[in-house]
Design a protein around this motif. Structure first.
Motif, PDB file in Angstrom:
ATOM      1  N   GLY A 180     -38.765  94.318  -0.424  1.00 10.15           N
ATOM      2  CA  GLY A 180     -39.647  93.162  -0.145  1.00 10.15           C
ATOM      3  C   GLY A 180     -39.779  93.194   1.400  1.00 10.15           C
ATOM      4  O   GLY A 180     -40.260  92.040   2.052  1.00 10.15           O
ATOM      5  N   LYS A 181     -39.318  94.111   2.239  1.00  4.92           N
ATOM      6  CA  LYS A 181     -39.203  94.127   3.570  1.00  4.92           C
ATOM      7  C   LYS A 181     -40.764  93.994   4.402  1.00  4.92           C
ATOM      8  O   LYS A 181     -40.884  93.068   5.112  1.00  4.92           O
ATOM      9  CB  LYS A 181     -38.438  95.385   4.226  1.00  4.92           C
ATOM     10  CG  LYS A 181     -37.182  95.460   3.630  1.00  4.92           C
ATOM     11  CD  LYS A 181     -36.668  96.756   4.223  1.00  4.92           C
ATOM     12  CE  LYS A 181     -37.088  98.154   3.647  1.00  4.92           C
ATOM     13  NZ  LYS A 181     -37.152  98.540   2.485  1.00  4.92           N
ATOM     14  N   SER A 182     -41.529  94.776   3.763  1.00  3.25           N
ATOM     15  CA  SER A 182     -42.851  95.002   4.401  1.00  3.25           C
ATOM     16  C   SER A 182     -43.548  93.865   3.932  1.00  3.25           C
ATOM     17  O   SER A 182     -44.490  92.962   4.747  1.00  3.25           O
ATOM     18  CB  SER A 182     -43.741  96.218   3.696  1.00  3.25           C
ATOM     19  OG  SER A 182     -43.274  97.303   4.182  1.00  3.25           O
ATOM     20  N   THR A 183     -43.339  93.155   2.723  1.00  2.84           N
ATOM     21  CA  THR A 183     -44.227  92.158   2.195  1.00  2.84           C
ATOM     22  C   THR A 183     -43.669  90.811   3.227  1.00  2.84           C
ATOM     23  O   THR A 183     -44.601  90.001   3.672  1.00  2.84           O
ATOM     24  CB  THR A 183     -43.789  91.700   0.767  1.00  2.84           C
ATOM     25  OG1 THR A 183     -43.971  92.704  -0.037  1.00  2.84           O
ATOM     26  CG2 THR A 183     -44.392  90.361   0.384  1.00  2.84           C
ATOM     27  N   PHE A 184     -42.430  90.746   3.645  1.00  3.91           N
ATOM     28  CA  PHE A 184     -41.913  89.868   4.161  1.00  3.91           C
ATOM     29  C   PHE A 184     -42.656  89.672   5.784  1.00  3.91           C
ATOM     30  O   PHE A 184     -42.943  88.694   6.230  1.00  3.91           O
ATOM     31  CB  PHE A 184     -40.235  89.822   4.512  1.00  3.91           C
ATOM     32  CG  PHE A 184     -39.826  88.647   5.199  1.00  3.91           C
ATOM     33  CD1 PHE A 184     -39.524  87.410   4.673  1.00  3.91           C
ATOM     34  CD2 PHE A 184     -39.318  88.923   6.352  1.00  3.91           C
ATOM     35  CE1 PHE A 184     -39.157  86.279   5.326  1.00  3.91           C
ATOM     36  CE2 PHE A 184     -38.645  87.777   7.025  1.00  3.91           C
ATOM     37  CZ  PHE A 184     -38.730  86.535   6.628  1.00  3.91           C
ATOM     38  N   ILE A 185     -42.463  91.073   6.616  1.00  2.23           N
ATOM     39  CA  ILE A 185     -43.078  91.127   7.666  1.00  2.23           C
ATOM     40  C   ILE A 185     -44.777  90.810   7.677  1.00  2.23           C
ATOM     41  O   ILE A 185     -45.216  90.271   8.772  1.00  2.23           O
ATOM     42  CB  ILE A 185     -42.781  92.185   8.412  1.00  2.23           C
ATOM     43  CG1 ILE A 185     -43.071  93.413   7.780  1.00  2.23           C
ATOM     44  CG2 ILE A 185     -41.254  92.314   8.740  1.00  2.23           C
ATOM     45  CD1 ILE A 185     -43.521  94.590   8.740  1.00  2.23           C
ATOM     46  N   LYS A 186     -45.236  91.178   6.685  1.00  2.63           N
ATOM     47  CA  LYS A 186     -46.596  90.767   6.571  1.00  2.63           C
ATOM     48  C   LYS A 186     -46.865  89.102   6.409  1.00  2.63           C
ATOM     49  O   LYS A 186     -47.863  88.905   6.832  1.00  2.63           O
ATOM     50  CB  LYS A 186     -47.148  91.485   5.414  1.00  2.63           C
ATOM     51  CG  LYS A 186     -47.411  93.054   5.548  1.00  2.63           C
ATOM     52  CD  LYS A 186     -48.027  93.720   4.375  1.00  2.63           C
ATOM     53  CE  LYS A 186     -48.285  95.289   4.657  1.00  2.63           C
ATOM     54  NZ  LYS A 186     -48.370  96.024   3.490  1.00  2.63           N
ATOM     55  N   THR A 187     -45.764  88.553   5.813  1.00  2.00           N
ATOM     56  CA  THR A 187     -46.007  87.109   5.865  1.00  2.00           C
ATOM     57  C   THR A 187     -45.891  86.527   7.238  1.00  2.00           C
ATOM     58  O   THR A 187     -46.469  85.432   7.351  1.00  2.00           O
ATOM     59  CB  THR A 187     -44.915  86.664   4.934  1.00  2.00           C
ATOM     60  OG1 THR A 187     -45.240  87.246   3.546  1.00  2.00           O
ATOM     61  CG2 THR A 187     -45.106  85.149   4.670  1.00  2.00           C
ATOM     62  N   MET A 188     -44.888  87.302   7.730  1.00  2.00           N
ATOM     63  CA  MET A 188     -44.660  86.932   9.197  1.00  2.00           C
ATOM     64  C   MET A 188     -45.828  87.132  10.354  1.00  2.00           C
ATOM     65  O   MET A 188     -45.957  86.347  11.177  1.00  2.00           O
ATOM     66  CB  MET A 188     -43.332  87.452   9.800  1.00  2.00           C
ATOM     67  CG  MET A 188     -42.667  87.067  10.925  1.00  2.00           C
ATOM     68  SD  MET A 188     -41.308  88.320  11.328  1.00  2.00           S
ATOM     69  CE  MET A 188     -40.039  87.242  10.901  1.00  2.00           C
ATOM     70  N   SER A 189     -46.514  88.017   9.933  1.00  2.00           N
ATOM     71  CA  SER A 189     -47.671  88.303  10.728  1.00  2.00           C
ATOM     72  C   SER A 189     -48.955  88.161  10.422  1.00  2.00           C
ATOM     73  O   SER A 189     -49.971  88.460  10.867  1.00  2.00           O
ATOM     74  CB  SER A 189     -47.622  89.965  11.310  1.00  2.00           C
ATOM     75  OG  SER A 189     -47.789  90.674   9.803  1.00  2.00           O
ATOM     76  N   GLY A 190     -49.221  86.857   9.387  1.00  2.00           N
ATOM     77  CA  GLY A 190     -50.591  86.546   8.870  1.00  2.00           C
ATOM     78  C   GLY A 190     -51.260  87.449   8.095  1.00  2.00           C
ATOM     79  O   GLY A 190     -52.203  86.994   7.590  1.00  2.00           O
ATOM     80  N   VAL A 191     -50.796  88.576   7.695  1.00  2.00           N
ATOM     81  CA  VAL A 191     -51.325  89.298   6.666  1.00  2.00           C
ATOM     82  C   VAL A 191     -51.465  88.801   5.152  1.00  2.00           C
ATOM     83  O   VAL A 191     -52.371  88.606   4.497  1.00  2.00           O
ATOM     84  CB  VAL A 191     -50.669  90.904   6.667  1.00  2.00           C
ATOM     85  CG1 VAL A 191     -51.466  91.621   5.544  1.00  2.00           C
ATOM     86  CG2 VAL A 191     -50.794  91.433   7.810  1.00  2.00           C
ATOM     87  N   HIS A 192     -50.031  88.057   4.604  1.00  2.00           N
ATOM     88  CA  HIS A 192     -50.008  87.252   3.552  1.00  2.00           C
ATOM     89  C   HIS A 192     -49.793  85.971   3.907  1.00  2.00           C
ATOM     90  O   HIS A 192     -49.115  85.664   4.891  1.00  2.00           O
ATOM     91  CB  HIS A 192     -48.840  88.036   2.686  1.00  2.00           C
ATOM     92  CG  HIS A 192     -48.861  89.266   2.327  1.00  2.00           C
ATOM     93  ND1 HIS A 192     -50.044  89.895   1.732  1.00  2.00           N
ATOM     94  CD2 HIS A 192     -48.130  90.236   2.258  1.00  2.00           C
ATOM     95  CE1 HIS A 192     -50.048  91.052   1.495  1.00  2.00           C
ATOM     96  NE2 HIS A 192     -48.764  91.422   1.643  1.00  2.00           N
ATOM     97  N   LYS A 193     -50.448  85.106   2.855  1.00  2.00           N
ATOM     98  CA  LYS A 193     -49.931  83.900   3.212  1.00  2.00           C
ATOM     99  C   LYS A 193     -48.764  83.631   1.957  1.00  2.00           C
ATOM    100  O   LYS A 193     -49.056  83.926   0.958  1.00  2.00           O
ATOM    101  CB  LYS A 193     -51.065  82.873   2.516  1.00  2.00           C
ATOM    102  CG  LYS A 193     -51.851  81.959   3.406  1.00  2.00           C
ATOM    103  CD  LYS A 193     -52.724  81.051   3.072  1.00  2.00           C
ATOM    104  CE  LYS A 193     -53.310  80.138   4.102  1.00  2.00           C
ATOM    105  NZ  LYS A 193     -52.298  79.556   5.123  1.00  2.00           N
ATOM    106  N   PRO A 194     -47.751  82.918   2.648  1.00  3.71           N
ATOM    107  CA  PRO A 194     -46.576  82.691   1.445  1.00  3.71           C
ATOM    108  C   PRO A 194     -46.943  81.916   0.430  1.00  3.71           C
ATOM    109  O   PRO A 194     -47.855  81.067   0.386  1.00  3.71           O
ATOM    110  CB  PRO A 194     -45.647  82.201   2.475  1.00  3.71           C
ATOM    111  CG  PRO A 194     -46.112  81.625   3.509  1.00  3.71           C
ATOM    112  CD  PRO A 194     -47.500  82.115   3.671  1.00  3.71           C
TER     113      PRO A 194
END
Ligand SMILES: Nc1ncnc2c1ncn2[C@@H]1O[C@H](COP(=O)(O)OP(=O)(O)OP(=O)(O)O)[C@@H](O)[C@H]1O
Ligand SMILES: [Mg+2]
Length: 259
Positions: free
Chosen positions: A43-57
């Protein structure tokens, strides 16, 4: 103690039935390198994508310097000072280092009513910023494609820092590099951190993490196994946490050596 630059609290991210993140909390302080470790699919990439605005949590909250925020796009996150260097780097190999450094944000020179790209200033700033990171370019005209992998990473990092990153996220910056290039990138991370920027360093490699990390968070199947400070955990313990110790011990046994 000032509030962390960014803090993600109990983040959940579901993709349909897939639960990629199931309550992950990580904070990043100014001037620290926070390593995010975990096996493939953790889940590392998913997590940083959430941190960088790519994914909405799907759940949880994000605080920037103590205030709750939400990012609607990567641009929002960038404006808040969160910069991500992905492995593919988004660079154009045939273009010069300077062109790649600026990418549409070139300084302009005015002559009467006309505006020109101020090449000499752009070149000078690029050379200076790269030198600050310990890379001496032969020439700012050098094509990015002729740089080594580590130097390319450094261009991307120097660019993010120059354009005002407060939090710099690096997704596996050392995974494709040899020993010397890796140590260059690790030295760059150290310089960035000393500028007061918070670094999130994602890696599979415990030794790379141990070399520069101030804190270590291990993810496993979308959950945090915990966060440890430098000095509170050694490489073996971190490795065990990452791979779920037992599997690795079995592998070591069957290979008759150290993995
Ligand atoms: N867009 C998506 N749609 C559905 N599932 C996804 C999506 N993105 C990620 N996942 C799933 O979420 C889980 C975590 O993936 P993620 O890419 O965050 O792992 P990772 O820790 O970065 O792994 P790696 O080390 O291989 O890069 C995986 O099971 C993955 O299949
Ligand atoms: Mg990944």
């Amino acid at each position: 103690m000032s509030a962390p630059l960014i803090e993600l609290v109990e983040i959940e991210k579901h993709f349909g039935p897939v639960i990629a993140l199931n309550g992950v909390s990580v904070s990043v302080d100014a001037g620290e390198c926070h390593c995010l470790l975990g096996d493939n699919g953790a889940g590392k990439s998913t997590f940083i994508k959430t941190m960088s605005g790519v994914h909405k949590p799907t759940g949880g909250k994000i605080l920037a310097e103590g205030r709750e925020i939400s990012f609607d796009s990567p641009r929002d996150a960038m404006l808040a000072g969160i910069a991500t260097v992905y492995q593919d780097l988004a660079m154009i190999p045939l273009m010069s280092v300077t062109r790649n450094f600026w990418m549409g944000r070139e300084p302009q020179k005015r002559v009467g009513p006309f505006k020109f790209f101020d090449f000499s200033e752009a070149n000078e700033i690029t050379m200076t910023e790269m030198a600050k990171m310990g890379i001496r370019l032969r020439s700012p005209d050098q094509a990015v494609g002729t740089l080594s992998g580590g130097e390319r990473q450094t261009v991307a990092i120097a660019r993010a820092v120059y354009f005002g990153a407060k939090v710099l996220i690096l997704d596996e910056p050392t995974s494709a590099l040899g020993v010397r290039q890796t140590s260059n990138v690790l030295a760059t991370i150290d310089k960035v951190r000393k500028n007061g920027i918070g670094v999130v360093f994602i890696t599979h490699n415990v030794r790379h993490a141990m070399a520069v990390g101030d804190r270590f968070t291990v993810l496993n199947r979308g959950k945090t196994l915990g966060t440890a400070k430098r000095g509170d955990i050694n490489a073996e313990e971190l490795q065990d946490l990452m791979a779920g110790g037992q599997d690795l011990a079995q592998l070591e046994g069957s290979l008759g050596g150290t993995v």
